[in-house]
Design an enzyme around this catalytic site. Structure first.
Site, PDB file in Angstrom:
ATOM      1  N   CYS A   1       0.866  -1.175   0.000  1.00  0.00           N
ATOM      2  CA  CYS A   1       0.000   0.000   0.000  1.00  0.00           C
ATOM      3  C   CYS A   1       0.911   1.237   0.000  1.00  0.00           C
ATOM      4  O   CYS A   1       1.510   1.571   1.023  1.00  0.00           O
ATOM      5  CB  CYS A   1      -0.896  -0.023   1.231  1.00  0.00           C
TER       6      CYS A   1
ATOM      7  N   CYS B   1      21.307 -27.236 -18.264  1.00  0.00           N
ATOM      8  CA  CYS B   1      22.278 -26.403 -17.552  1.00  0.00           C
ATOM      9  C   CYS B   1      22.132 -24.946 -17.961  1.00  0.00           C
ATOM     10  O   CYS B   1      22.136 -24.618 -19.151  1.00  0.00           O
ATOM     11  CB  CYS B   1      23.685 -26.890 -17.871  1.00  0.00           C
TER      12      CYS B   1
END
Length: 323
Positions: free
Chosen positions: A137, A159
């Site tokens: 907020c 990988c």
């Protein structure tokens, strides 16, 4: 993806290290900020609810700290909370925001500050939408809109040394980071991930400019530069950490991923087994994994495994490479 227990941990045990620090005296801040900006950010004030049009603006872009220009939030994480203040589900980076216990006015809250300059932004609550459950907020006065159309994509195909090297050569790709996603262990280490017990996959997190390269393009390149038909395996690398996976951030991205897989399936003799899963969190891998190919071009793995993949990729996508 940060969740409530992460916020509480930072507020109780210390915040992550910021990328940089900006420190000024109160007199210096007062000279460069408007009176309202100074009241909110330096004196921990709160703007009147519904006083800013920012509550109802959701166009693409980023939001930076009004004091130091540090990027704090992405419009992709912005939502309509109905509280009267701009609300976000996540910061743009895990270390962008700092958290502190706030017991003022007889309440127990978690204050959110800019981790670069300590500007007061607002508070964090645990009543936001899933999957994070967080609601940042934020005072609109604490923020300024920054035009930035870049997006992120996260996927794994064996990988990450290989996938990182490939995507770093594409036009429109701004940054590539190697890391871990899709598991249940928080902040895993490479050693933990390699056991195959954390649930994470080795992935790359790609920041890209969608006006130069699309999400669909990235997925087609991803699926054609590794073997998406072998479950939990890429060549000699075996284990769930090497699985083929696409993490989507929106329903639109999910639909695009499923469409691309369907379109490419006829090109493969075996069934594509690439996992399509909602993105939750990207944990950046240790520093020695970043830019691995560029840092170790003469290494055995780079010469024997990555170079052949790069050669094939460069022939297939010559027109999409950085000149």
């Amino acid at each position: 993806m940060l969740k409530w227990n992460d916020v509480i941990r930072y507020a109780s045990q210390g915040n992550p290290k910021p990328d940089r620090r900006v420190e000024k005296s109160e007199e210096e801040w007062e000279r460069i900020l408007s009176p309202e900006e100074f009241r909110i950010t330096r004196q921990k004030g709160t703007e009147r609810a519904y006083s800013s049009e920012l509550c109802n603006l959701f166009e693409p872009g980023k939001y930076a700290c009004i004091c130091c220009d540090t990027l704090l939030f992405d419009s992709l994480e912005k939502f309509q909370s109905g509280t009267g203040w701009p609300s976000f589900t996540q910061p743009i980076k895990e270390n962008a925001v700092a958290y502190h216990k706030d017991v003022s006015y007889g309440m127990y809250r978690i204050e959110a500050n800019c981790n670069t300059c300590d500007a007061h932004l607002g508070h964090v609550f645990q009543d936001g939408p899933m999957p994070s459950g967080l609601r940042y907020c934020i005072n609109a006065v604490s923020l300024k809109k920054v035009k930035d159309d870049s997006l992120k994509a996260t996927f794994g195909g064996g990988c990450f040394w290989c996938t990182e090297a490939i995507f770093q050569e594409l036009k429109g790709v701004i940054k590539v980071e190697s890391g871990y996603s899709g598991g249940k262990v928080e902040h895993p280490t490479y050693r933990e991930v390699t056991t195959g017990t954390t649930g994470h996959a080795e992935v790359i997190d790609v920041t890209y400019n969608p006006s130069e390269i699309t999400f669909e393009d990235l997925l087609k390149i991803h699926l054609s530069t590794h073997n998406p038909t072998t479950p939990n395996r890429q060549g000699a690398d075996r284990g769930s950490q090497y699985r083929s996976v696409i993490f989507y951030r929106t329903e639109e991205e999910k639909e695009i991923a499923l469409k691309v897989i369907s379109e490419l399936q006829p090109s493969f003799d075996d069934m594509i087994v690439t996992e399509v899963a909602m993105f939750e969190h990207f944990y950046k891998a240790e520093d020695y994994h970043q830019n691995y190919y560029k840092s170790n071009p003469n290494g055995g793995y780079c010469q024997g495994v990555i170079n052949p993949k790069l050669e094939k990729f460069r022939k297939l996508y010559k027109e999409k490479l950085v000149k």
